[in-house]
Design a protein around this motif. Sequence first.
Motif, mmCIF file in Angstrom:
data_model
loop_
_atom_site.group_PDB
_atom_site.id
_atom_site.type_symbol
_atom_site.label_atom_id
_atom_site.label_comp_id
_atom_site.label_asym_id
_atom_site.label_seq_id
_atom_site.Cartn_x
_atom_site.Cartn_y
_atom_site.Cartn_z
ATOM 1 N N ILE A 90 -12.149 4.259 -3.761
ATOM 2 C CA ILE A 90 -11.541 5.588 -3.538
ATOM 3 C C ILE A 90 -9.860 5.292 -4.167
ATOM 4 O O ILE A 90 -9.411 6.261 -4.670
ATOM 5 C CB ILE A 90 -11.767 5.889 -2.215
ATOM 6 N N ARG A 91 -9.301 4.331 -3.545
ATOM 7 C CA ARG A 91 -7.764 4.092 -3.835
ATOM 8 C C ARG A 91 -7.507 4.076 -5.315
ATOM 9 O O ARG A 91 -6.533 4.374 -5.717
ATOM 10 C CB ARG A 91 -7.463 2.788 -3.129
ATOM 11 N N PHE A 92 -8.489 3.610 -6.164
ATOM 12 C CA PHE A 92 -7.848 3.023 -7.475
ATOM 13 C C PHE A 92 -8.895 3.905 -8.478
ATOM 14 O O PHE A 92 -8.481 3.269 -9.757
ATOM 15 C CB PHE A 92 -7.911 1.707 -7.626
ATOM 16 N N HIS A 93 -9.563 4.819 -8.241
ATOM 17 C CA HIS A 93 -10.609 5.040 -9.079
ATOM 18 C C HIS A 93 -9.745 6.035 -10.427
ATOM 19 O O HIS A 93 -10.289 6.222 -11.389
ATOM 20 C CB HIS A 93 -11.731 5.973 -8.394
ATOM 21 N N SER A 94 -8.627 6.574 -10.088
ATOM 22 C CA SER A 94 -7.836 7.309 -11.105
ATOM 23 C C SER A 94 -6.904 6.496 -11.755
ATOM 24 O O SER A 94 -6.181 6.921 -12.652
ATOM 25 C CB SER A 94 -7.288 8.484 -10.367
ATOM 26 N N PHE A 95 -6.792 5.293 -11.564
ATOM 27 C CA PHE A 95 -5.878 4.437 -12.203
ATOM 28 C C PHE A 95 -6.534 3.843 -13.539
ATOM 29 O O PHE A 95 -6.760 2.708 -13.693
ATOM 30 C CB PHE A 95 -5.478 3.121 -11.296
ATOM 31 N N TYR A 96 -6.556 4.727 -14.611
ATOM 32 C CA TYR A 96 -7.336 4.551 -15.741
ATOM 33 C C TYR A 96 -6.432 3.524 -16.597
ATOM 34 O O TYR A 96 -7.067 2.555 -17.240
ATOM 35 C CB TYR A 96 -7.558 5.804 -16.548
ATOM 36 N N PRO A 97 -5.113 3.705 -16.576
ATOM 37 C CA PRO A 97 -4.422 2.469 -17.572
ATOM 38 C C PRO A 97 -4.874 1.178 -17.139
ATOM 39 O O PRO A 97 -4.827 0.356 -18.086
ATOM 40 C CB PRO A 97 -2.954 2.892 -17.388
ATOM 41 N N TRP A 98 -5.054 1.049 -15.847
ATOM 42 C CA TRP A 98 -5.268 -0.460 -15.541
ATOM 43 C C TRP A 98 -6.758 -0.737 -15.533
ATOM 44 O O TRP A 98 -7.078 -1.791 -16.306
ATOM 45 C CB TRP A 98 -5.015 -0.475 -14.060
ATOM 46 N N HIS A 99 -7.693 0.134 -14.885
ATOM 47 C CA HIS A 99 -8.998 -0.404 -14.924
ATOM 48 C C HIS A 99 -9.957 -0.197 -16.103
ATOM 49 O O HIS A 99 -10.816 -0.741 -16.452
ATOM 50 C CB HIS A 99 -10.000 0.487 -13.698
ATOM 51 N N THR A 100 -9.517 1.034 -17.126
ATOM 52 C CA THR A 100 -10.258 1.066 -18.418
ATOM 53 C C THR A 100 -9.609 0.400 -19.609
ATOM 54 O O THR A 100 -10.177 -0.045 -20.297
ATOM 55 C CB THR A 100 -10.426 2.545 -18.589
ATOM 56 N N PHE A 101 -8.102 0.542 -19.527
ATOM 57 C CA PHE A 101 -7.286 0.044 -20.562
ATOM 58 C C PHE A 101 -6.678 -1.275 -20.680
ATOM 59 O O PHE A 101 -6.367 -1.820 -21.660
ATOM 60 C CB PHE A 101 -6.282 1.014 -20.942
ATOM 61 N N THR A 142 -3.626 8.164 -12.325
ATOM 62 C CA THR A 142 -2.250 7.343 -11.876
ATOM 63 C C THR A 142 -1.705 6.447 -12.397
ATOM 64 O O THR A 142 -2.577 5.929 -13.204
ATOM 65 C CB THR A 142 -2.726 6.889 -10.455
ATOM 66 N N PHE A 143 -0.649 5.992 -12.282
ATOM 67 C CA PHE A 143 0.069 4.881 -13.067
ATOM 68 C C PHE A 143 1.159 4.330 -12.037
ATOM 69 O O PHE A 143 1.614 4.937 -11.018
ATOM 70 C CB PHE A 143 1.063 5.707 -14.290
ATOM 71 N N VAL A 144 1.590 3.176 -12.314
ATOM 72 C CA VAL A 144 2.550 2.535 -11.493
ATOM 73 C C VAL A 144 4.062 3.151 -11.770
ATOM 74 O O VAL A 144 4.688 3.422 -12.749
ATOM 75 C CB VAL A 144 2.811 1.078 -11.706
ATOM 76 N N TYR A 185 14.067 0.347 -12.892
ATOM 77 C CA TYR A 185 12.587 0.632 -12.962
ATOM 78 C C TYR A 185 12.216 0.591 -14.256
ATOM 79 O O TYR A 185 10.985 0.923 -14.609
ATOM 80 C CB TYR A 185 12.793 2.047 -12.477
ATOM 81 N N ASN A 186 12.906 0.452 -15.325
ATOM 82 C CA ASN A 186 12.564 0.943 -16.566
ATOM 83 C C ASN A 186 11.975 -0.625 -17.447
ATOM 84 O O ASN A 186 12.124 -0.393 -18.565
ATOM 85 C CB ASN A 186 13.556 1.707 -17.504
ATOM 86 N N THR A 187 12.001 -1.679 -16.826
ATOM 87 C CA THR A 187 11.440 -2.928 -17.516
ATOM 88 C C THR A 187 10.048 -3.298 -17.241
ATOM 89 O O THR A 187 9.461 -2.411 -16.616
ATOM 90 C CB THR A 187 12.360 -4.084 -16.952
ATOM 91 N N LYS A 188 9.684 -4.340 -17.811
ATOM 92 C CA LYS A 188 8.165 -4.572 -18.132
ATOM 93 C C LYS A 188 7.888 -4.896 -16.274
ATOM 94 O O LYS A 188 6.939 -4.593 -16.009
ATOM 95 C CB LYS A 188 8.034 -6.241 -18.627
ATOM 96 N N GLU A 214 8.295 -0.107 -16.263
ATOM 97 C CA GLU A 214 8.132 0.894 -17.411
ATOM 98 C C GLU A 214 6.629 1.440 -17.669
ATOM 99 O O GLU A 214 5.696 0.728 -17.071
ATOM 100 C CB GLU A 214 8.568 -0.269 -18.704
ATOM 101 N N TRP A 215 6.682 2.369 -18.161
ATOM 102 C CA TRP A 215 5.294 3.108 -18.317
ATOM 103 C C TRP A 215 4.537 2.672 -19.357
ATOM 104 O O TRP A 215 5.094 2.494 -20.610
ATOM 105 C CB TRP A 215 5.675 4.734 -18.621
ATOM 106 N N THR A 216 3.530 2.369 -19.396
ATOM 107 C CA THR A 216 2.655 1.649 -20.046
ATOM 108 C C THR A 216 1.974 2.430 -21.196
ATOM 109 O O THR A 216 1.984 3.668 -21.283
ATOM 110 C CB THR A 216 1.481 0.894 -19.437
ATOM 111 N N GLU A 217 1.706 1.859 -22.210
ATOM 112 C CA GLU A 217 1.121 2.614 -23.519
ATOM 113 C C GLU A 217 -0.041 3.404 -23.137
ATOM 114 O O GLU A 217 -0.220 4.446 -24.018
ATOM 115 C CB GLU A 217 0.961 1.479 -24.788
ATOM 116 N N ASN A 218 -0.972 2.948 -22.464
ATOM 117 C CA ASN A 218 -2.269 3.892 -22.186
ATOM 118 C C ASN A 218 -2.218 4.973 -21.357
ATOM 119 O O ASN A 218 -3.308 5.329 -20.665
ATOM 120 C CB ASN A 218 -3.336 2.697 -21.927
#
Length: 282
Positions: A214-225, A140-142, A169-172, A146-150
């Motif tokens: 459960i809610r955030f386990h697929s939010f890899y750009p945040w929790h891993t990167f 998942t992603f926000v 929607y396309n700014t930081k 803007e879409w983040t690099e990871n």
Amino acid sequence: MDISDFKINGQLDFVQKDVSEFRDYTIDDKDPVKERVRRTYRLMHLNQTVDYVKKCRDEWLKFNHAKMTVREALEKLNDLIDESDPDADFPNMIHAFQTAERARKEYPQHDWLHLTALIHDMGKVMAFYDVPQWAVVGDTFVVGCEWTENIVYRNESFEGNPDGSNPKYNTKYGMYEPNTGLDNLLLSWGHDEYLYNVLKHNKSKLPKQALNIIRFHSFYPWHTFGDYEHLMKPEDEETKNWVLIFNRYDLYTKSTVIPDVDALWPYYQGLIDKYAPGALEW
């Protein structure tokens, strides 16, 4: 519940292959699994917009699609192969028991974690109700900034998504305030947010930590990167640590070792009866 009782970064002695081989998103157009994964993310990143996510939330958070028990939902996953997963080309229910049994082995006293691991992907039942997998599975992603690099395939797969040309929607920060916190972010629609809300709606007795995993386990750009730190509150760090504890079982237990599901059901049925009994509204 004290998080210091848990290992955030422990030994991965249970891993069946080299850690570097997991989450391999390199492009190889001659590899059918890699192409399936890339195609799923392309459709996700093209179509997941603020408006689309709001539409999904409006449709699915009425909880009027089905009534079924946790076991019935899990058994549906026996017919689902996650088209976004480069590591597991087998039914999702097998992955559920692999994850749960590893959590059980490391933390036998924390039965809520065993059940959390078993059901963490259960929101994927949406795929059986005419929802395309790109709106069910994957990282998942926000949306709304803007879409983040990871983000997986970030450099190519968002082309054509209308939010990318929308100055709202396309700014930081996009439509968010600085440090607004996890609870105030709108993430791409998928099984995480859906199951989190299903469990809350049905008054599950699982602790808050379980629901956040459960809610955030697929939010890899945040929790891993480490992406989106500018949108986080300080207390979100504890949620990240819980997710990282769980991630060791979610990611690194994917292997050809198949658990004896029939033998394990009685134990896990007891946990279902304790934390999420009866027929749930989906």
